[in-house]
Structure formats: C-alpha cells, structure tokens
Design a protein around this motif. Sequence first.
Motif, PDB file in Angstrom:
ATOM      1  N   UNK A 133       0.836  -1.214   0.000  1.00  0.00           N
ATOM      2  CA  UNK A 133       0.000   0.000   0.000  1.00  0.00           C
ATOM      3  C   UNK A 133       0.866   1.257   0.000  1.00  0.00           C
ATOM      4  N   UNK A 134       1.961   1.205   0.759  1.00  0.00           N
ATOM      5  CA  UNK A 134       2.836   2.388   0.872  1.00  0.00           C
ATOM      6  C   UNK A 134       3.485   2.665  -0.483  1.00  0.00           C
ATOM      7  N   UNK A 135       3.882   1.571  -1.158  1.00  0.00           N
ATOM      8  CA  UNK A 135       4.487   1.726  -2.488  1.00  0.00           C
ATOM      9  C   UNK A 135       3.510   2.345  -3.480  1.00  0.00           C
ATOM     10  N   UNK A 136       2.286   1.880  -3.458  1.00  0.00           N
ATOM     11  CA  UNK A 136       1.270   2.444  -4.357  1.00  0.00           C
ATOM     12  C   UNK A 136       1.113   3.936  -4.087  1.00  0.00           C
ATOM     13  N   UNK A 137       1.091   4.282  -2.781  1.00  0.00           N
ATOM     14  CA  UNK A 137       0.938   5.694  -2.412  1.00  0.00           C
ATOM     15  C   UNK A 137       2.135   6.496  -2.922  1.00  0.00           C
ATOM     16  N   UNK A 138       3.349   5.918  -2.762  1.00  0.00           N
ATOM     17  CA  UNK A 138       4.566   6.625  -3.188  1.00  0.00           C
ATOM     18  C   UNK A 138       4.584   6.804  -4.707  1.00  0.00           C
ATOM     19  N   UNK A 139       4.075   5.810  -5.427  1.00  0.00           N
ATOM     20  CA  UNK A 139       4.034   5.946  -6.896  1.00  0.00           C
ATOM     21  C   UNK A 139       3.161   7.132  -7.308  1.00  0.00           C
ATOM     22  N   UNK A 140       2.084   7.356  -6.553  1.00  0.00           N
ATOM     23  CA  UNK A 140       1.180   8.469  -6.885  1.00  0.00           C
ATOM     24  C   UNK A 140       1.700   9.809  -6.385  1.00  0.00           C
ATOM     25  N   UNK A 141       2.302   9.804  -5.214  1.00  0.00           N
ATOM     26  CA  UNK A 141       2.611  11.089  -4.564  1.00  0.00           C
ATOM     27  C   UNK A 141       4.103  11.338  -4.363  1.00  0.00           C
ATOM     28  N   UNK A 142       4.946  10.356  -4.705  1.00  0.00           N
ATOM     29  CA  UNK A 142       6.388  10.546  -4.624  1.00  0.00           C
ATOM     30  C   UNK A 142       6.961  10.246  -3.246  1.00  0.00           C
ATOM     31  N   UNK A 143       8.286  10.048  -3.219  1.00  0.00           N
ATOM     32  CA  UNK A 143       9.014   9.895  -1.960  1.00  0.00           C
ATOM     33  C   UNK A 143       9.514  11.268  -1.529  1.00  0.00           C
ATOM     34  N   UNK A 144       9.809  11.525  -0.266  1.00  0.00           N
ATOM     35  CA  UNK A 144       9.525  10.627   0.850  1.00  0.00           C
ATOM     36  C   UNK A 144       8.031  10.568   1.152  1.00  0.00           C
ATOM     37  N   UNK A 145       7.668   9.510   1.884  1.00  0.00           N
ATOM     38  CA  UNK A 145       6.292   9.366   2.370  1.00  0.00           C
ATOM     39  C   UNK A 145       6.339   9.499   3.890  1.00  0.00           C
ATOM     40  N   UNK A 146       5.360  10.199   4.431  1.00  0.00           N
ATOM     41  CA  UNK A 146       5.264  10.315   5.894  1.00  0.00           C
ATOM     42  C   UNK A 146       4.247   9.287   6.374  1.00  0.00           C
ATOM     43  N   UNK A 147       4.679   8.408   7.267  1.00  0.00           N
ATOM     44  CA  UNK A 147       3.764   7.414   7.844  1.00  0.00           C
ATOM     45  C   UNK A 147       3.425   7.855   9.264  1.00  0.00           C
ATOM     46  N   UNK A 148       2.144   7.761   9.597  1.00  0.00           N
ATOM     47  CA  UNK A 148       1.727   8.200  10.927  1.00  0.00           C
ATOM     48  C   UNK A 148       0.816   7.162  11.560  1.00  0.00           C
ATOM     49  N   UNK A 149       1.052   6.902  12.833  1.00  0.00           N
ATOM     50  CA  UNK A 149       0.102   6.075  13.581  1.00  0.00           C
ATOM     51  C   UNK A 149      -1.205   6.845  13.659  1.00  0.00           C
ATOM     52  N   UNK A 150      -2.309   6.182  13.324  1.00  0.00           N
ATOM     53  CA  UNK A 150      -3.594   6.889  13.359  1.00  0.00           C
ATOM     54  C   UNK A 150      -3.923   7.332  14.775  1.00  0.00           C
ATOM     55  N   UNK A 151      -3.555   6.504  15.763  1.00  0.00           N
ATOM     56  CA  UNK A 151      -3.894   6.835  17.152  1.00  0.00           C
ATOM     57  C   UNK A 151      -2.667   6.776  18.043  1.00  0.00           C
ATOM     58  N   UNK A 152      -2.700   7.543  19.112  1.00  0.00           N
ATOM     59  CA  UNK A 152      -1.738   7.381  20.201  1.00  0.00           C
ATOM     60  C   UNK A 152      -0.401   8.056  19.999  1.00  0.00           C
ATOM     61  N   UNK A 153      -0.155   8.678  18.831  1.00  0.00           N
ATOM     62  CA  UNK A 153       1.139   9.336  18.627  1.00  0.00           C
ATOM     63  C   UNK A 153       1.156  10.707  19.282  1.00  0.00           C
ATOM     64  N   UNK A 154       2.319  11.123  19.722  1.00  0.00           N
ATOM     65  CA  UNK A 154       2.487  12.494  20.197  1.00  0.00           C
ATOM     66  C   UNK A 154       3.964  12.819  20.179  1.00  0.00           C
ATOM     67  N   UNK A 155       4.292  14.105  20.127  1.00  0.00           N
ATOM     68  CA  UNK A 155       5.690  14.537  20.125  1.00  0.00           C
ATOM     69  C   UNK A 155       6.506  13.788  19.070  1.00  0.00           C
ATOM     70  N   UNK A 156       5.881  13.512  17.930  1.00  0.00           N
ATOM     71  CA  UNK A 156       6.602  12.870  16.837  1.00  0.00           C
ATOM     72  C   UNK A 156       6.766  11.365  17.001  1.00  0.00           C
ATOM     73  N   UNK A 157       6.353  10.802  18.172  1.00  0.00           N
ATOM     74  CA  UNK A 157       6.397   9.341  18.315  1.00  0.00           C
ATOM     75  C   UNK A 157       5.201   8.825  17.544  1.00  0.00           C
ATOM     76  N   UNK A 158       5.462   7.947  16.625  1.00  0.00           N
ATOM     77  CA  UNK A 158       4.347   7.519  15.773  1.00  0.00           C
ATOM     78  C   UNK A 158       4.364   8.237  14.436  1.00  0.00           C
TER      79      UNK A 158
END
Length: 389
Positions: A133-158
């Motif tokens: 899925x990440x590769x498909x997204x990168x093909x459409x939008x280019x690298x780098x890709x930012x991945x984020x935890x949908x829940x529970x992240x804070x201060x850049x963790x996640x």
Amino acid sequence: MGDSPLTVPRVGIVGAGQLARMTLQAGISLGLTVRVLANSPDESAALVSPAVSLGAPTSINALSAFAATCDVVTFDHELVDAALLRQLEAAGHVLRPSAATMAVGQDKLFQRREAKALGLPIPPCRPVCGTADILTFAEEHGWPVVLKARRGGYDGRGVWVVTDVAEAGRAALQAQARGLYLLAEQWVPIEREVAVLVARRPGGQMVVYPVVETVQVDGICHEVLAPAPVPPALAEEVRAIACRLAVALDVSGILAVELFVTGGKPLVNELAVRPHNTGHYSIEACATSQFENHLRGVLDWPLGVPEMIVPAAVMVNVLGRPETGDLGARLPAALAVEGVRVHLYAKASRPGRKIGHVTAVGADLAEARARARRAAALLAGGLAFTDEA
Ligand code: ADP
C-alpha cells in the motif's frame, strides 16, 4: 444567617498530566474544585487536586465510578476508547467534548476525513496496511512518504519519514509489531507551522484565539510565537478553518488546530479537542487563558475574551536533558530572567520529556524569544535552544 457555600458544578478531568494541572489552576479563581482521574497519585495534576480518583482510563469501572462523582467530565488526553465513552454517555453521564467528538479527536484519519468533507485543504493521505500500500501511495505522490500512527502518537512518536521501499518496509513492520494502524501522507515542504485555538460552548458560542507559529524539532514542539508573524490574510484563513472545524465537530471546550504553511497556503495537519501545548502562552498573553475557557466551554458558561493583552509572547518548552537533575535548584536562576513566567509540572526529568515551560511577554517577538530561551535553558541545563538550532 449562615454562610451558604457557592453551588458550583463538579468538573472532572480524565487524566492528570500538566494540562489537567493547569486547568485546575484556572478553576481555582472560578471557585471550582476540579476532580481528576489519575493512574497514580504522583501524576502532575493528582499532586495538586484535593479530589483525586485513582484508576486506569481504559477501565470502564474506574471511568463509571469517577463520572458518578462529576456533573461534567472532560479530558486531558485521548486515551479513553470511544466505545467506553459511548457507554458512559448511554449511562447518562455528561461528557464534554462528547464521545462522538472525542472519537474524531483520537484518530488522525477521522480528523482528515472531517477536514476533507468540509472542503478544507489537507495533504494527500490514505490509510495503509503494509508495504505494498505504501508503495502504491509513493508511486502516486512521490518519496519521501510520511507514515503516521492513526492513534496514540504524540511529540513525533508515531511519525516516520521514509524515503524508499526498504525504509517503508521497516516502518510497516514496527507499526505492525506495536499494533498500530497507519496513515500514509505526502511529505510537505513546510515553510512554517502554525496553530490556533477555538473555545466553544455546547450552545454554539465560540471565540477564536490569535494564530501562533510553532517551532517543531524532530516532531516535538519547542517554541510558540504569538502572534504568528504571518500575513493577516493567512491568519484570517487559518482562524476561519478552525471555526468551521469547531462547528462541524460540535466541540465543547477547546479545539486546537495545527497546520502547515506551504506555498504561502495553510494545510490542516492535526486537531486536539482539549487544551494544547500551543496555547500555554495564553495564560500570560491573553485576556482569558485556554484553560479557563476550556472550563467555561465545558460548563456551558459565557466564554472569556481570547485577544492578546500584550504585543508579543513567546513560550519555550522545558525539555528534560540528561544533565537536567534537580529543577528546584535551577529555578532561582531562571526566575532572575526579567519578565519570564515559569511553569513546572512536577514531573520527573527524562531526556526529551516536557517537564515545564516558560513564557516571556514583551514588545516584540525577538526580544521576548531571547528571554524565554534563556530562562528555559537555565532550567533544563545545557545549551539554550538558540545555540543548537
Ligand atoms: P504528532 O501527533 O506526533 O504531533 P504530527 O502529525 O504533528 O505528529 O507530526 C509531527 C511533526 O512532523 C510535524 O509537526 C511536522 O514537523 C512533521 N510532519 C508531519 N507530517 C508531515 C508531512 N506530511 N510533511 C512534512 N513534515 C511533516
């Protein structure tokens, strides 16, 4: 004639971190005894509330028992599962914000969907389940890709910035091992980051704070500059975006909206339906602090004026460092910096942990920033942020 005590509603906060601690402080002048549900008696707000319940925010029994002692329940974090919040509402407890609003506040994907539904500008993003899925997204939008935890992240963790397939694979595995659901997002060339607060009552009254600039390093907010040095038209656009979100989400209390500025235009990044680090400056710099307006909002009381009462204010977070040691011993030196207000959270110092903040108000941002940085560096030990930035 006997003294009749003031009849005030019982407000309870689920969570007992520094946000709850500063909300308690605001409650004192309104005659409120704010209750807290804490995991342990040594948490920041539990140390100062006369009405502490101990229990986990993930336990329906602890939540129900706590809610039974409150007229209104509010939150200083996003850790309570939305299903439990709905159970509390079904049992007749008043949650502000509501379970439905909290559900959006807890999940970056839901936040993005709300913003998109309103036609607000957001970075291209999509939920992803693995490397393919990440590769498909990168093909459409280019690298780098930012991945984020949908829940529970804070201060850049996640948050992971991945530049190729191998890195994407490693991040996806890490996320899977931690049971996290991921959002992939286009990497944005950020010119600056800004934030804004709205306070709202259940009936709809709403006030909006000035737009501030936030300085983030490695995903952690280091400084907040108020007002943001941005063109007035951009600030107005940001304020209008925040107001539309507050209405759509039916917010009560504070809504904080964080945005990126790219190409001179705003993109909505993240929402929080509670007082927020980017609003701490309001204690000294605004006619009504975010903490007081959160209480007024959740109690459905008239909101206070949000405008700044000084030309400029800078907040600098005090982040623990290996050499921080005893904050008490460092405090007098920081207090010697003229016109700086110090807020300590009574939290043990660990590297990178937010253990306090300082705010300097002044005639202009540069001058206030220099004083705030000096005081924060004296508290944390080591070099001032300015020296290492
Ligand atoms: P958190 O919930 O940990 O605060 P954020 O989504 O706010 O996570 O991301 C943390 C920081 O990472 C942001 O403040 C920004 O500096 C950087 N960042 C996040 N998303 C992007 C992006 N799409 N492009 C570039 N940088 C980003």
